[in-house]
Write a protein that holds these residues in place. Structure first.
Motif, PDB file in Angstrom:
ATOM      1  N   GLN A   1       0.855  -1.176   0.000  1.00 52.16           N
ATOM      2  CA  GLN A   1       0.000   0.000   0.000  1.00 52.16           C
ATOM      3  C   GLN A   1       0.905   1.246   0.000  1.00 52.16           C
ATOM      4  N   PRO A   2       0.350   2.419  -0.300  1.00 52.97           N
ATOM      5  CA  PRO A   2       1.197   3.613  -0.402  1.00 52.97           C
ATOM      6  C   PRO A   2       2.061   3.882   0.833  1.00 52.97           C
ATOM      7  N   GLU A   3       1.559   3.580   2.024  1.00 52.79           N
ATOM      8  CA  GLU A   3       2.313   3.902   3.246  1.00 52.79           C
ATOM      9  C   GLU A   3       2.999   2.684   3.871  1.00 52.79           C
ATOM     10  N   THR A   4       3.042   1.562   3.133  1.00 52.17           N
ATOM     11  CA  THR A   4       3.629   0.349   3.697  1.00 52.17           C
ATOM     12  C   THR A   4       5.096   0.564   4.075  1.00 52.17           C
ATOM     13  N   VAL A   5       5.462   0.050   5.243  1.00 51.62           N
ATOM     14  CA  VAL A   5       6.856   0.081   5.674  1.00 51.62           C
ATOM     15  C   VAL A   5       7.356  -1.358   5.747  1.00 51.62           C
ATOM     16  N   LEU A   6       8.523  -1.596   5.176  1.00 49.31           N
ATOM     17  CA  LEU A   6       9.138  -2.918   5.158  1.00 49.31           C
ATOM     18  C   LEU A   6       9.961  -3.102   6.423  1.00 49.31           C
ATOM     19  N   VAL A   7       9.741  -4.232   7.104  1.00 43.97           N
ATOM     20  CA  VAL A   7      10.403  -4.473   8.392  1.00 43.97           C
ATOM     21  C   VAL A   7      11.013  -5.872   8.391  1.00 43.97           C
ATOM     22  N   PRO A   8      12.329  -5.984   8.494  1.00 39.13           N
ATOM     23  CA  PRO A   8      12.946  -7.314   8.543  1.00 39.13           C
ATOM     24  C   PRO A   8      12.786  -7.957   9.913  1.00 39.13           C
ATOM     25  N   ILE A   9      12.751  -9.276   9.914  1.00 44.69           N
ATOM     26  CA  ILE A   9      12.788 -10.009  11.175  1.00 44.69           C
ATOM     27  C   ILE A   9      14.149  -9.752  11.832  1.00 44.69           C
ATOM     28  N   PRO A  10      14.171  -9.330  13.087  1.00 47.89           N
ATOM     29  CA  PRO A  10      15.459  -8.981  13.717  1.00 47.89           C
ATOM     30  C   PRO A  10      16.231 -10.204  14.203  1.00 47.89           C
ATOM     31  N   LEU A  11      17.540 -10.039  14.281  1.00 48.63           N
ATOM     32  CA  LEU A  11      18.417 -11.017  14.920  1.00 48.63           C
ATOM     33  C   LEU A  11      18.771 -10.532  16.315  1.00 48.63           C
ATOM     34  N   HIS A  12      19.000 -11.469  17.230  1.00 47.30           N
ATOM     35  CA  HIS A  12      19.526 -11.091  18.540  1.00 47.30           C
ATOM     36  C   HIS A  12      20.943 -10.547  18.358  1.00 47.30           C
ATOM     37  N   ARG A  13      21.319  -9.585  19.205  1.00 47.01           N
ATOM     38  CA  ARG A  13      22.611  -8.915  19.032  1.00 47.01           C
ATOM     39  C   ARG A  13      23.783  -9.899  19.082  1.00 47.01           C
ATOM     40  N   GLY A  14      23.661 -10.971  19.854  1.00 43.50           N
ATOM     41  CA  GLY A  14      24.746 -11.950  19.918  1.00 43.50           C
ATOM     42  C   GLY A  14      24.929 -12.660  18.591  1.00 43.50           C
ATOM     43  N   ARG A  15      23.833 -13.073  17.987  1.00 40.18           N
ATOM     44  CA  ARG A  15      23.921 -13.743  16.687  1.00 40.18           C
ATOM     45  C   ARG A  15      24.349 -12.754  15.611  1.00 40.18           C
ATOM     46  N   LEU A  16      23.895 -11.517  15.725  1.00 43.10           N
ATOM     47  CA  LEU A  16      24.279 -10.506  14.743  1.00 43.10           C
ATOM     48  C   LEU A  16      25.784 -10.252  14.794  1.00 43.10           C
ATOM     49  N   MET A  17      26.363 -10.240  15.992  1.00 39.55           N
ATOM     50  CA  MET A  17      27.807 -10.043  16.117  1.00 39.55           C
ATOM     51  C   MET A  17      28.569 -11.209  15.495  1.00 39.55           C
ATOM     52  N   ARG A  18      28.053 -12.424  15.658  1.00 38.95           N
ATOM     53  CA  ARG A  18      28.745 -13.582  15.086  1.00 38.95           C
ATOM     54  C   ARG A  18      28.611 -13.612  13.571  1.00 38.95           C
ATOM     55  N   ARG A  19      27.415 -13.311  13.060  1.00 37.39           N
ATOM     56  CA  ARG A  19      27.166 -13.401  11.618  1.00 37.39           C
ATOM     57  C   ARG A  19      27.605 -12.143  10.887  1.00 37.39           C
ATOM     58  N   ARG A  20      27.617 -10.990  11.585  1.00 36.41           N
ATOM     59  CA  ARG A  20      28.041  -9.688  11.074  1.00 36.41           C
ATOM     60  C   ARG A  20      26.975  -8.992  10.215  1.00 36.41           C
ATOM     61  N   PHE A  21      25.903  -9.649   9.889  1.00 36.20           N
ATOM     62  CA  PHE A  21      24.834  -9.022   9.125  1.00 36.20           C
ATOM     63  C   PHE A  21      23.543  -9.792   9.382  1.00 36.20           C
ATOM     64  N   ASN A  22      22.430  -9.120   9.113  1.00 34.29           N
ATOM     65  CA  ASN A  22      21.119  -9.744   9.214  1.00 34.29           C
ATOM     66  C   ASN A  22      20.613  -9.972   7.795  1.00 34.29           C
ATOM     67  N   GLN A  23      20.493 -11.233   7.383  1.00 36.65           N
ATOM     68  CA  GLN A  23      20.101 -11.522   6.012  1.00 36.65           C
ATOM     69  C   GLN A  23      18.698 -10.993   5.697  1.00 36.65           C
ATOM     70  N   SER A  24      17.829 -10.941   6.690  1.00 41.04           N
ATOM     71  CA  SER A  24      16.489 -10.413   6.461  1.00 41.04           C
ATOM     72  C   SER A  24      16.523  -8.905   6.212  1.00 41.04           C
ATOM     73  N   ALA A  25      17.440  -8.217   6.869  1.00 44.54           N
ATOM     74  CA  ALA A  25      17.604  -6.785   6.626  1.00 44.54           C
ATOM     75  C   ALA A  25      18.135  -6.534   5.217  1.00 44.54           C
ATOM     76  N   LEU A  26      19.062  -7.380   4.748  1.00 46.27           N
ATOM     77  CA  LEU A  26      19.548  -7.240   3.378  1.00 46.27           C
ATOM     78  C   LEU A  26      18.407  -7.424   2.379  1.00 46.27           C
ATOM     79  N   LEU A  27      17.530  -8.391   2.644  1.00 44.52           N
ATOM     80  CA  LEU A  27      16.392  -8.623   1.759  1.00 44.52           C
ATOM     81  C   LEU A  27      15.435  -7.436   1.775  1.00 44.52           C
TER      82      LEU A  27
END
Length: 241
Positions: free
Chosen positions: A118-144
């Motif tokens: 819809q015109p005002e739709t906001v895209l929101v990725p599923i978040p990673l926990h900060r510990g997993r984000l530090m290990r992986r270095r990126f959130n693949q859902s955020a890239l998508l």
């Protein structure tokens, strides 16, 4: 001569799956495209799973799982079935640092979600926990989500939701176990969650299995004041895949 032309002359674009030469960046060759299980048939309007048979394009259908277990989101889509080439691409994105897969997936996600936006739709990725984000270095859902935003022009709120506690791997867990593991694991960001207030939200993840992660994120988005919530996954796990 354009820089892109020079680069292609030196480094010809390769298929994302098999490395065969292709005509443009972030593409699949014809053979891999035909082997990728894109969902192009009748679908469940709630989770995006493919359904047998043909239906009226305007008819909203629900699979057995969505009929048996009400979902806390409104509608859902998926680009492909999690099998074969699709599975290899997603594992490369998730564990092989292959960000180019997300670049390719942006237009695929945009096409699959065109009737949800819809015109005002906001895209929101599923978040990673900060510990997993530090290990992986990126959130693949955020890239998508960012790739889809480039393809659609929609707003993206990468930090609107937080994974407030670490959860164990969900591999091998049943539906109820997944739901219990994710209970209240996702919450609105104390400040940035306000970006969702009064707006339609489209949650984005790489894979949907039982829907437990999307359910937890949907409930968090509604607590943040989202007007309605839809979901899209790059791939959907199907029982017969």
């Amino acid at each position: 001569m354009r820089l892109q032309t020079v680069l292609h002359a030196v480094f010809p674009p390769e298929c994302l799956s098999c490395s065969a030469l292709v005509g443009e960046d972030f593409a699949l060759c014809g053979a891999c495209w035909s082997e990728t299980p894109f969902i192009l048939s009748t679908i469940c309007d709630i989770c995006g799973a493919p359904l047998p048979g043909q239906a009226d394009p305007d008819e909203r259908l629900a699979c057995d799982d969505c009929r048996a277990m009400p979902r806390p989101w409104n509608r859902g889509r998926a680009v492909m079935v999690y099998a074969g080439t699709a599975r290899r691409l997603i594992l490369g994105l998730k564990h092989g640092d292959r960000a180019e897969v997300a670049r390719a997936a942006g237009p695929w996600l945009a096409r699959a979600a065109q009737d949800l936006l819809q015109p005002e739709t906001v895209l929101v990725p599923i978040p990673l926990h900060r510990g997993r984000l530090m290990r992986r270095r990126f959130n693949q859902s955020a890239l998508l989500a960012q790739a889809m935003a480039r393809a659609t022009g929609a707003d993206v709120a990468v930090d609107a939701l937080l994974r407030v506690r670490a959860t164990p791997s969900l591999d091998g867990l049943g539906r109820e176990e997944r739901r219990a593991a994710l209970d209240r694991a996702i919450a609105p960001h104390p400040g940035n969650g306000r970006q969702l207030e009064g707006r339609p939200v489209l949650l984005i993840d790489d894979v949907m299995t039982s829907g437990a992660t999307f359910a937890a994120a949907s409930e968090a988005a509604r607590r943040a004041g989202a007007d309605n919530v839809s979901v899209i996954a790059l791939a959907r796990v199907c029982r017969d895949a």
